[in-house]
Design a protein around this motif. Structure first.
Motif, PDB file in Angstrom:
ATOM      1  N   THR A 214       0.848  -1.192   0.000  1.00  0.00           N
ATOM      2  CA  THR A 214       0.000   0.000   0.000  1.00  0.00           C
ATOM      3  C   THR A 214       0.882   1.239   0.000  1.00  0.00           C
ATOM      4  O   THR A 214       1.729   1.400   0.874  1.00  0.00           O
ATOM      5  CB  THR A 214      -0.922   0.017   1.227  1.00  0.00           C
TER       6      THR A 214
ATOM      7  N   ARG B 185      -2.415   5.723  -0.789  1.00  0.00           N
ATOM      8  CA  ARG B 185      -3.185   4.653  -0.157  1.00  0.00           C
ATOM      9  C   ARG B 185      -3.712   3.642  -1.174  1.00  0.00           C
ATOM     10  O   ARG B 185      -4.676   2.930  -0.907  1.00  0.00           O
ATOM     11  CB  ARG B 185      -4.364   5.224   0.668  1.00  0.00           C
ATOM     12  N   GLU B 186      -3.069   3.575  -2.335  1.00  0.00           N
ATOM     13  CA  GLU B 186      -3.461   2.597  -3.341  1.00  0.00           C
ATOM     14  C   GLU B 186      -2.731   1.284  -3.088  1.00  0.00           C
ATOM     15  O   GLU B 186      -1.567   1.274  -2.702  1.00  0.00           O
ATOM     16  CB  GLU B 186      -3.143   3.115  -4.744  1.00  0.00           C
ATOM     17  N   THR B 187      -3.442   0.194  -3.334  1.00  0.00           N
ATOM     18  CA  THR B 187      -2.884  -1.131  -3.117  1.00  0.00           C
ATOM     19  C   THR B 187      -2.303  -1.657  -4.418  1.00  0.00           C
ATOM     20  O   THR B 187      -2.968  -1.630  -5.460  1.00  0.00           O
ATOM     21  CB  THR B 187      -3.952  -2.104  -2.597  1.00  0.00           C
TER      22      THR B 187
END
Length: 324
Positions: free
Chosen positions: A238, A243-245
């Motif tokens: 992450t 906050r992108e996976t």
């Protein structure tokens, strides 16, 4: 004594108190001695504000500092910080074993929860980050290691240190006895099963059985399962800022567990497509063309996906098939 003299005495007293309260700056010999003492105790020096000012930001200094800024606390969602710190520790420990008397490079770590002021002074809002602070002058643009480009393993960090300091650190990893023990137990289990079925061993002469066994081993090694076993990467990552996976790491020097499963699945489907294409001419029924078309479609589509994953890992790769 008049008011004028009282005011002068008060000012002199305040100046004297401030002079006594202010600690004298450390000499170069004192810095080297203190750093060597800390290096004997631990390969990585934990930085607080006082150590940061004395050993990193103040002169005189004839040594380089390699500092990692990280966030290891459970309250901060940073899955990549722990594996990056472990690799940094391996590098620092390797340097201590091979270059203890050089007194040219020291490794430090700044934990966000312990010293947020240092993060603010460096204008950092992400972690982990590695900086090289040269012996003379201010840090330059190339003094920050780009994890997205080089990866987070100790060998990539050693290459970064060699480029900035001309000191080549031979990475020494601690021995891992778990793999030999697991292999020995697996061999004992197989030998025990063969002994129990010693009167019914026809499956050993089955070509399909051995073909599937060989393909399973090949798929595991081609997808990087051994690398996962050695390095222990996280399942996914992450990004602290967005906050992108991410399930695929964008560097050639690092990979995620989910990434190896994706690549393994692509290899399996491509192999099945090739089997269908090669098996189509041998069939005597009306499904020969269907086998050939389905196999060719599987190979084309999933090889294009595999090529897309390759392009994500190797930035600037010019070739593609169906997908970007």
């Amino acid at each position: 004594m008049g008011p004028k003299y009282r005011l002068e005495l008060l000012v002199l007293a305040l100046i004297g108190a401030m002079a006594l309260a202010q600690k004298p700056s450390l000499s170069l010999e004192d810095k080297i001695s203190n750093l060597q003492d800390m290096l004997y105790k631990r390969p990585i020096i934990s930085m607080n504000m006082e150590r940061w000012k004395n050993y990193v930001r103040s002169a005189p200094r004839n040594y380089s500092m390699i500092v990692m800024f990280t966030a290891l606390s459970a309250g901060v969602n940073c899955p990549i910080c722990k594996p990056a710190y472990d690799e940094f520790y391996i590098l620092a420990n390797s340097y201590r074993y091979g270059h203890m008397t050089d007194k040219a490079v020291y490794f430090g770590v700044v934990e966000f929860d312990d010293s947020p002021q240092i993060f603010q002074s460096m204008n950092l809002n992400t972690a982990p980050v590695i900086f090289h602070f040269p012996a003379k002058g201010r840090e330059k643009k190339g003094d920050q290691m780009e994890f997205q480009r080089f990866g987070i393993d100790a060998d990539a960090m050693a290459k970064f240190v060699a480029e900035r300091t001309s000191i080549h650190v031979h990475v020494l990893r601690p021995p891992n006895y778990a793999a030999p023990v697991v292999i020995m137990l697996l061999v004992m289990l197989i030998m025990g099963l063969l002994y129990m079925r010693r009167n019914n061993l026809e499956f050993l002469y089955n070509r399909t059985f051995w073909g599937l066994a060989c393909l399973t081993i090949v798929f595991c090694f081609m997808s990087g399962q051994m690398w996962n076993h050695i390095r222990g990467p996280p399942f996914f990552m992450t990004h602290p800022q967005t906050r992108e996976t991410s399930f695929i790491h964008g560097s050639t020097q690092y990979q995620l567990v989910s990434e190896t499963y994706i690549v393994l699945g692509l290899y399996v489907v491509i192999t099945c497509g090739m089997v269908l294409v090669l098996d189509a001419p041998e069939r005597k029924d009306n499904y020969r063309k269907m086998y050939a078309y389905v196999g060719l479609g599987l190979v084309t589509v999933f090889f294009s996906l595999l090529l897309s994953v390759f392009r994500m890992k190797y930035q600037g790769y010019p070739y593609q098939l169906l997908f970007n």
